[in-house]
Design an enzyme around this catalytic site. Structure first.
Site, PDB file in Angstrom:
ATOM      1  N   HIS A 242       0.821  -1.223   0.000  1.00 28.23           N
ATOM      2  CA  HIS A 242       0.000   0.000   0.000  1.00 28.23           C
ATOM      3  C   HIS A 242       0.857   1.277   0.000  1.00 28.23           C
ATOM      4  CE1 HIS A 242      -3.455  -2.517   1.177  1.00 28.23           C
ATOM      5  NE2 HIS A 242      -2.705  -3.018   2.137  1.00 28.23           N
ATOM      6  N   ASP A 243       1.779   1.346   0.957  1.00 21.41           N
ATOM      7  CA  ASP A 243       2.525   2.584   1.170  1.00 21.41           C
ATOM      8  C   ASP A 243       3.497   2.877   0.041  1.00 21.41           C
ATOM      9  OD1 ASP A 243       2.706   1.866   4.717  1.00 21.41           O
ATOM     10  OD2 ASP A 243       1.162   2.899   3.554  1.00 21.41           O
TER      11      ASP A 243
END
Ligand code: RIB
Ligand code: CA
Length: 320
Positions: A242-243
């Site tokens: 995600h990040d």
């Protein structure tokens, strides 16, 4: 030098990939890393951030710890069941010792000093709860002019992960998220679960990372607990980074396709708490009668070239 960047983070396995992506990118001026509670408690997120930077050979990047709790309502659930007891699949101790302490001035002070010293606007990439950024903007409004944009990993359009409706970063401090995304009127890009899950990488991708060199081997070694968790989410052997998707946009503007929408955050204490409400109606259909105020909008990341994104991240993390 390219993008001036500050990452605010709660490492976290995907945070580790995101920090490494920035730290290893020669066209990124990584000014600093600030830490926040989230996946694991603040002491662990701070230790992990220091160690990931040591792994990447970046002891020059200052680190400072920030909030260990949300702005208003207590939120004691962490995500060790996904990221492992220490936030890095129990492998934090296998990373190089940082050999240094975080800046005792703390996250907000470090953010202010870096922004004030910057000779051009700075991108901030919050990839954990938004508590530090809300505190920064509330206590130091004058720094707004030094912020190019805020690229947030967070939110879920129509669904969540930590609850049926809420994504973890937003859910961990909804009041802070509302401050930053709705009230502060600073240019924001929201990178939600809807897109980051589509960017998930498989075991073949992880195998290439592991074979790319010592840093890739070490990053891959942080994934076992995270892999076990995402096998259940994805239904196949892979992880959602995600990040790293959000940081990819922060350092390569336009790698994600975005659309402008009004956003609201549910700050109630009921089952909807932490939900990100994106008004997907066509612009002309959003008016709500007399006296309606045109809501401000933010950029919401909606699509990307999935293999292109995966290749971009792998290429940057494979730097010898
Ligand atoms: O919901 C995913 C987000 O929550 C990611 O930033 C992950 O690291 C966790 O913080
Ligand atoms: Ca995170």
């Amino acid at each position: 030098m390219g993008t001036k960047l500050i990452i605010d983070t709660d490492p976290g396995v995907d945070d580790a990939f995101a920090i490494a992506l920035a730290a290893l990118s020669e066209d990124v001026d990584l000014l600093g890393v600030t830490t926040v509670f989230g996946n694991v408690p603040l002491e662990s997120t701070t230790r992990n951030a220091l160690r990931v930077l040591a792994l990447c050979g970046r002891p020059d990047v200052p680190v400072a710890a920030g909030a260990d709790r949300p702005l208003v309502h207590p939120q004691r659930r962490r995500a060790a069941h996904i990221h492992g007891s220490d936030g890095l699949s129990g492998r934090s101790a296998a990373l190089p010792e940082a050999g240094r302490e975080p800046d005792p001035a703390g996250a907000v002070s470090l953010l202010v000093s870096l922004l004030e010293a910057a000779d051009e606007p700075v991108t901030i990439a919050p990839i954990g709860p938004l508590t530090n950024i809300a505190l920064l903007l509330a206590a130091h409004p004058r720094v707004r002019d030094k912020i190019a944009r805020i690229v947030v990993m967070g939110g879920g359009l129509g669904g969540g992960n930590i609850t049926a409706v809420a994504e973890f970063n937003i859910w961990s401090d909804p009041e802070a998220a509302r401050r930053v995304l709705v009230e502060e009127n600073v240019p924001c890009v929201l990178v939600p679960l809807n897109l980051t899950l589509r960017c998930a990488v498989d075991s073949a991708w992880l195998g290439k990372l592991a074979a790319a060199g010592p840093i890739g081997t070490a990053l891959n070694a942080l994934t076992p607990d995270y892999l076990a968790s995402y096998r259940k989410v994805l239904g196949w052997d892979g992880i959602a980074m995600h990040d790293a998707v959000a940081v990819a946009e922060a350092i390569s503007p336009g790698i994600l396709r975005t659309e402008s929408y009004p956003v609201e955050i549910d700050c109630t204490l009921g089952p909807g708490r932490g939900a990100t409400l994106v008004d997907l109606r066509p612009e002309g259909a959003r008016d709500e009668g007399e006296g309606d105020v045109t809501p401000s909008t933010i950029e919401v990341a909606v699509d990307t070239d999935l293999d292109g994104l995966r290749g971009f991240v792998l290429g940057r993390l494979s730097r010898p």
